[in-house]
Design an enzyme around this catalytic site. Structure first.
Site, PDB file in Angstrom:
ATOM      1  N   ARG A 102       0.862  -1.189   0.000  1.00  0.00           N
ATOM      2  CA  ARG A 102       0.000   0.000   0.000  1.00  0.00           C
ATOM      3  C   ARG A 102       0.898   1.238   0.000  1.00  0.00           C
ATOM      4  NH1 ARG A 102      -2.323   3.256   4.533  1.00  0.00           N
ATOM      5  NH2 ARG A 102      -3.746   4.647   3.455  1.00  0.00           N
TER       6      ARG A 102
ATOM      7  N   ASN B 164      -7.435   2.275   9.642  1.00  0.00           N
ATOM      8  CA  ASN B 164      -6.138   2.438  10.296  1.00  0.00           C
ATOM      9  C   ASN B 164      -6.383   2.497  11.793  1.00  0.00           C
ATOM     10  OD1 ASN B 164      -5.216   2.708   7.708  1.00  0.00           O
ATOM     11  ND2 ASN B 164      -4.614   4.857   7.882  1.00  0.00           N
TER      12      ASN B 164
ATOM     13  N   HIS C 195      -2.663  11.237   0.439  1.00  0.00           N
ATOM     14  CA  HIS C 195      -2.151  11.018   1.795  1.00  0.00           C
ATOM     15  C   HIS C 195      -1.538  12.356   2.249  1.00  0.00           C
ATOM     16  CE1 HIS C 195      -0.794   7.608   4.644  1.00  0.00           C
ATOM     17  NE2 HIS C 195      -0.422   8.728   5.240  1.00  0.00           N
TER      18      HIS C 195
ATOM     19  N   GLU D 174      -7.201   8.863   5.878  1.00  0.00           N
ATOM     20  CA  GLU D 174      -7.449   9.573   7.127  1.00  0.00           C
ATOM     21  C   GLU D 174      -7.846  11.036   6.948  1.00  0.00           C
ATOM     22  OE1 GLU D 174      -4.188   9.041   9.834  1.00  0.00           O
ATOM     23  OE2 GLU D 174      -4.345   6.875   9.809  1.00  0.00           O
TER      24      GLU D 174
ATOM     25  N   GLU E  62      -3.513   0.203   8.048  1.00  0.00           N
ATOM     26  CA  GLU E  62      -2.345   0.609   8.845  1.00  0.00           C
ATOM     27  C   GLU E  62      -2.496   0.122  10.266  1.00  0.00           C
ATOM     28  OE1 GLU E  62      -1.221   4.772   8.941  1.00  0.00           O
ATOM     29  OE2 GLU E  62      -1.636   4.975   6.792  1.00  0.00           O
TER      30      GLU E  62
ATOM     31  N   TYR F  75      -4.495   2.620  15.619  1.00  0.00           N
ATOM     32  CA  TYR F  75      -3.283   2.739  16.428  1.00  0.00           C
ATOM     33  C   TYR F  75      -3.557   2.724  17.933  1.00  0.00           C
ATOM     34  CZ  TYR F  75      -0.654   3.734  12.230  1.00  0.00           C
ATOM     35  OH  TYR F  75      -0.061   3.622  10.996  1.00  0.00           O
TER      36      TYR F  75
HETATM   37  C1  FCB Z   1      -1.148   7.523  10.416  1.00  0.00           C
HETATM   38  C2  FCB Z   1      -0.715   8.029   9.058  1.00  0.00           C
HETATM   39  C3  FCB Z   1       0.616   7.524   8.602  1.00  0.00           C
HETATM   40  C4  FCB Z   1       1.609   7.444   9.746  1.00  0.00           C
HETATM   41  C5  FCB Z   1       1.009   6.716  10.920  1.00  0.00           C
HETATM   42  C6  FCB Z   1       1.951   6.545  12.071  1.00  0.00           C
HETATM   43  O1  FCB Z   1      -2.036   8.411  10.977  1.00  0.00           O
HETATM   44  O2  FCB Z   1      -1.661   7.679   8.068  1.00  0.00           O
HETATM   45  O3  FCB Z   1       1.075   8.323   7.563  1.00  0.00           O
HETATM   46  O4  FCB Z   1       2.052   8.685  10.071  1.00  0.00           O
HETATM   47  O5  FCB Z   1      -0.141   7.388  11.350  1.00  0.00           O
END
Ligand code: FCB
Length: 446
Positions: free
Chosen positions: A78, A293, A122, A167, A347, A295
């Site tokens: 990707r 995505n 992006h 995002e 992600e 985190y």
């Molecule tokens: C996300 C982004 C990516 C990277 C990660 C850690 O929010 O899409 O570009 O910075 O975080």
């Protein structure tokens, strides 16, 4: 974490990057400047004062990087295209030398049997469009659709998926809400309007790409989280409900239900966006896949100072809580609320303070992080959520936006002085893990 979770043979395993974070070559072969070039060249914006001018020099080193991916045995890559590389001003003339770069990259991936998953935006808006108001200017959405259609026309039969945005929450909230990201504006009203134009541009681009016709699956990538109240107090619960509405439902409801969430509209009041007749119908159209995505979760406290989560599994080098359970909860919550298309986790990964010791980078913490999140997503999969693949962020250490090069997310270490790539333990682990997942495929490729 020793459990082994077996995924279906059809599951897609990949790695992810984005153009600005790795390509470098910011003004080479006719590329126009983007807002991230401008932002990073403005003193004081990036914590370590660095820029993306060279980054990982992927523009010149892509054959080596694709060879690394082939060595890992991933199915898919990707990456994003830099709009201002192929259309320097964001409208008007195309730059053939820019298109050639992505053609060469695709050829390289094709020769290694790695599927391409492309993101159109992006965050690196052509500066020329910013000069005319950027995403605050509704016209930008129409220019974006023109660019999207051209990508679909040129490459739509050579790539597996095309995501309009990565995002959009970040562009709206960090680019226009708190000025941490380019273009560096802090204005709630503008940020809400920008989020509407981003969604509009998504819808316009979907239609424009459909008209071209291609074999690529078309969709969008959203960053999402659960929002947990820090305590059971009414104030914390209200804060969490608003946080979920403004971050998750704000993007999901228009796409899947054709309206903005009422709670967020009510709280925004006069800051609610100007929405023209027909906009929501444009946004609310079928997508073939959704990228998610993930985190961390959002932990909502109204106390001063805000109450912090317990962080039982610790924090990453970004200071983000490691909270894999949130991924399962989020996926199940989305599944219950929306008629979801197939999902890719586009992600997931962590920043770790990696250093090379005797040629080795022992990032066992990252392996643990990924394994826990794979288990979490599989828990959701087993409960009925249609998840088709997982892309680890990131292939390479790279330019982490306003953190510059200070944060390392890669499974491959980059020495920025020499551009030497060194596989971290996590890269070796990922390769072995993929062999375990589908011995047949890897054996065939060898
Ligand atoms: C996300 C982004 C990516 C990277 C990660 C850690 O929010 O899409 O570009 O910075 O975080």
């Amino acid at each position: 974490m020793t459990d082994f979770t077996q995924f279906p043979a059809s599951f897609t395993w990949g790695v992810a990057t984005s153009a600005f974070q790795i390509e470098g070559a910011w003004n080479v072969d006719g590329k126009g400047p983007s807002i991230w070039d401008t932002f990073t060249h403005t003193p004081g914006k990036i914590i370590d004062g660095t820029t993306g001018d060279v980054a990982c020099d992927h523009y010149h080193r892509y054959p080596e990087d694709v060879a690394i991916m082939a060595g890992l045995g991933v199915d898919a890559y990707r990456f994003s295209m830099a709009w201002s590389r192929v259309q320097p001003q964001g409208k008007g003339a195309w730059n053939e030398a820019g298109w050639d770069f992505y053609d060469r990259l695709l050829k390289e991936l094709e020769s290694r049997h790695i599927d391409a998953h492309v993101t159109l935006f992006h965050w690196d808006l052509p500066q020329g469009l910013q000069d005319e108001g950027g995403w605050l200017n509704r016209d930008t959405a129409y220019h974006f659709a023109t660019y999207a259609a051209e990508v679909a026309r040129r490459f739509g039969n050579r790539v597996k998926t095309i995501a309009t945005h990565n995002e959009p929450w970040c562009t709206a909230n960090l680019g226009y809400g708190n000025a941490q990201f380019a273009p560096g504006v802090a204005d709630l009203k503008q940020s809400v309007q920008v989020s509407h134009h981003l969604l509009l541009s998504h819808g316009l681009a979907m239609s424009a790409m459909r008209e071209v016709g291609s074999t690529a699956q078309l969709g969008i990538v959203l960053n999402q989280w659960t929002a947990d109240p820090a305590t059971d107090s009414e104030a914390d619960r209200a804060a969490a409900a608003f946080e979920y509405a403004r971050s998750v439902e704000w993007f999901m409801d228009p796409i899947f239900k054709g309206h903005y969430p009422e709670l967020a509209l009510r709280v925004y009041g006069d800051n609610a966006p100007v929405v023209e007749e027909g906009d929501l119908a444009i946004i609310h159209q079928k997508i073939d896949f959704m990228g998610l995505n993930y985190y961390f979760r959002s932990f909502c406290s109204t106390e001063t100072p805000p109450r912090q989560p317990e962080c039982k599994l610790g924090k990453t080098d970004m200071g983000w809580e490691i909270y894999p359970d949130g991924l399962t909860e989020l996926l199940l919550k989305l599944h219950a609320a929306y008629a979801l298309p197939p999902i890719y986790i586009t992600e997931n990964g962590m920043a770790n303070p990696d250093t090379i010791v005797d040629g080795e980078i022992a990032d066992e913490a990252r392996i643990d992080f990924v394994l826990r999140h794979l288990k979490a997503l599989n828990d959701a999969r087993l409960q009925g959520v249609n998840i088709q693949g997982y892309f680890l962020w990131s292939l390479l250490d790279n330019f982490e936006w306003n953190s510059g090069y200070a944060k390392r997310f890669g499974i491959v270490h980059v020495d920025y002085a020499t551009q030497k790539r060194t596989l971290k333990h996590s890269a070796h682990w990922y390769r072995d893990y993929l062999i375990q997942q589908r011995p047949q495929k890897t054996a065939n490729a060898a």
